[in-house]
Write a protein that holds these residues in place. Sequence first.
Motif, mmCIF file in Angstrom:
data_model
loop_
_atom_site.group_PDB
_atom_site.id
_atom_site.type_symbol
_atom_site.label_atom_id
_atom_site.label_comp_id
_atom_site.label_asym_id
_atom_site.label_seq_id
_atom_site.Cartn_x
_atom_site.Cartn_y
_atom_site.Cartn_z
ATOM 1 N N UNK A 136 0.801 -1.229 0.000
ATOM 2 C CA UNK A 136 0.000 0.000 0.000
ATOM 3 C C UNK A 136 0.828 1.269 0.000
ATOM 4 N N UNK A 137 2.123 1.172 0.341
ATOM 5 C CA UNK A 137 2.998 2.347 0.313
ATOM 6 C C UNK A 137 3.173 2.835 -1.119
ATOM 7 N N UNK A 138 3.259 4.135 -1.270
ATOM 8 C CA UNK A 138 3.550 4.719 -2.580
ATOM 9 C C UNK A 138 5.061 4.910 -2.681
ATOM 10 N N UNK A 139 5.631 4.369 -3.745
ATOM 11 C CA UNK A 139 7.062 4.480 -3.992
ATOM 12 C C UNK A 139 7.277 5.435 -5.156
ATOM 13 N N UNK A 140 8.072 6.478 -4.928
ATOM 14 C CA UNK A 140 8.403 7.412 -5.997
ATOM 15 C C UNK A 140 9.693 6.927 -6.635
ATOM 16 N N UNK A 141 9.583 6.436 -7.872
ATOM 17 C CA UNK A 141 10.738 5.910 -8.591
ATOM 18 C C UNK A 141 11.295 6.975 -9.522
ATOM 19 N N UNK A 142 12.605 7.171 -9.456
ATOM 20 C CA UNK A 142 13.285 8.025 -10.427
ATOM 21 C C UNK A 142 13.759 7.095 -11.529
#
Length: 164
Positions: A136-142
Amino acid sequence: MQTDTAINPGNSGGPPLNMNGEVIGINTAVSTDAKGIGFAIPSSTISSVLQRLKNNVTIPKATTPYIGISVEDVTEDWASDLNLSTAEGAVVTEVQLNSPAYQGGVRQYDVITAVNGESVANADELTSKVQEAKVGDKLKLTVVRGGAKQELTVTAGSKPEEAN
């Protein structure tokens, strides 16, 4: 719990006992690196699980965070093929259809260089960062795609049973 009892296959000597002769655990594992160190599940945990089993109550499994990609280290060859300035990050070699990564816009041959602003040097670091997340965590991927850097947001899903 850690014990100082040698646990040998087929010859463990029985469960750990307290000074009153009561079972306080069940031997489960031994450290292959250290002689005479074993590990046991405390009897309080066993009692809880046993009660649930007796009452036909489902015992939930811990969920494993998952985004649905296969990755490799960025080698010099990958860096050359993808026109990258450095051989750092993790190149996406496969994106599972309808996975969290697919839904978040990750595509094959993207190079993931950071997660939530923290640099990713290789595939192992990326895997560790995903595993540290909770479902459920949002991961910000570069991501570097076609020479351009972009940010993608992927919501960590629960690893499907067949993928375990």
